[in-house]
Design an enzyme around this catalytic site. Structure first.
Site, mmCIF file in Angstrom:
data_model
loop_
_atom_site.group_PDB
_atom_site.id
_atom_site.type_symbol
_atom_site.label_atom_id
_atom_site.label_comp_id
_atom_site.label_asym_id
_atom_site.label_seq_id
_atom_site.Cartn_x
_atom_site.Cartn_y
_atom_site.Cartn_z
ATOM 1 N N CYS A 88 -65.981 -50.609 -6.921
ATOM 2 C CA CYS A 88 -65.303 -51.894 -6.716
ATOM 3 C C CYS A 88 -65.565 -52.814 -7.910
ATOM 4 C CB CYS A 88 -65.704 -52.523 -5.386
ATOM 5 S SG CYS A 88 -64.580 -53.851 -4.878
ATOM 6 N N HIS A 189 -63.698 -48.507 -2.081
ATOM 7 C CA HIS A 189 -65.078 -48.304 -1.647
ATOM 8 C C HIS A 189 -65.230 -46.895 -1.068
ATOM 9 C CE1 HIS A 189 -66.800 -52.406 -1.923
ATOM 10 N NE2 HIS A 189 -65.554 -52.792 -1.764
ATOM 11 N N GLU A 191 -67.835 -45.544 0.103
ATOM 12 C CA GLU A 191 -68.727 -45.603 1.266
ATOM 13 C C GLU A 191 -68.023 -46.084 2.536
ATOM 14 O OE1 GLU A 191 -69.044 -49.771 -0.418
ATOM 15 O OE2 GLU A 191 -68.666 -47.740 -1.165
#
Length: 209
Positions: A88, A189, A191
Site C-alpha cells: 500500500c 493489501h 493481508e
C-alpha cells in the site's frame, strides 16, 4: 532459519501483515521467522524485507526518516539483492516523489511519482475489492488474475511503464503492482485479500530474484 523482517516504523498494519505472512509460511511449509523491527541491524541482516504503510505519503515518509538508521539499512539490504516487498503506502514510498500533502521525496527505488487517482464519477478513496490483472510478462510474485482489497486515493505513476507488473481499473487504469529487480510493491493489501493475497505472500517467501 531464514528471517523475514516486517519493518515497524509506526505507520503500517504490522500485526495483520505479520499474521498473514506467518500463515503463508505455514501453508508453504517454510520454516521462516517473521519479526517486527525498526532495528537497523535486524533489517540489514534479514533475508527478506516487507515495508507496510497506512495513511498519507508525506507522514509515512516522515516517520520512516525519523526512525534512526532504518532507511540506510533498508537501502543496504536492497542493494545486496534481498527480496523486498512494499504494501500500500509502503509500495508508494518506493517512488521518487509523492504529491500527497505537498511534494515529498520518496525512496527512489523504482522511478516514478505518486499522484491523485483520477476516479471520475466514482467515489474516492478507491475502497474494497477489485480485479487485479497481470500487465506484460507474468511476474513470479503475482498469482493469476484475481480480486484483491484496496484502500487508496493516490496511485503510483512509474517513469518506466515496464515496471508495472499488474493493473486495476477504477476511474482510470492504474498500477496494482510494480516491480524492478528484487524490489516489488502492491497497491492492494495482500493481508486483507484472502486467497489471492496469501498466494502472493507465499510466492514472496519463495522468491529468488
Amino acid at each position: 532459519m531464514s528471517v523475514v523482517c516486517l519493518i515497524d516504523y509506526g505507520s503500517g498494519n504490522v500485526h495483520s501483515a505479520r499474521k498473514a505472512l506467518l500463515h503463508a509460511a505455514s501453508e508453504a511449509g517454510r520454516g521462516q521467522e517473521v519479526v517486527l523491527s525498526s532495528d537497523p541491524e535486524t533489517i540489514r541482516s534479514a533475508d527478506r524485507l516487507v515495508l507496510p504503510g497506512v495513511g498519507a505519503f508525506a507522514s509515512c515518509m516522515g516517520r520512516l526518516e525519523a526512525a534512526d538508521g532504518v532507511i540506510a539499512a533498508l537501502r543496504e539490504a536492497v542493494s545486496s539483492g534481498r527480496p523486498f516487498l512494499g504494501i500500500c503506502v509502503g509500495m508508494q514510498l518506493l517512488a521518487d516523489r509523492g504529491l500527497e500533502h505537498g511534494d515529498t521525496k520518496g525512496l527512489g527505488l523504482i522511478g516514478g511519482t505518486v499522484r491523485p487517482l483520477e476516479t471520475g464519477a466514482l467515489a474516492s478513496p478507491h475502497m474494497g475489492w477489485n480485479t487485479v490483472a497481470p500487465a506484460g510478462a507474468p511476474h513470479p510474485l503475482l498469482p493469476p488474475e484475481g480480486d484483491a482489497y484496496f484502500v487508496h486515493s493516490y496511485c503510483f505513476d512509474p517513469a518506466d511503464p515496464s515496471d508495472v507488473a499488474a493493473e486495476c481499473d477504477y476511474g482510470e487504469r492504474f498500477p496494482a503492482m510494480v516491480a524492478r529487480g528484487n524490489v516489488a510493491g502492491t497497491q492492494f493489501h495482500p493481508e486483507k485479500s484472502q486467497g489471492f493475497g496469501l498466494s502472493l505472500l507465499r510466492n514472496f517467501l519463495e522468491w529468488r530474484p
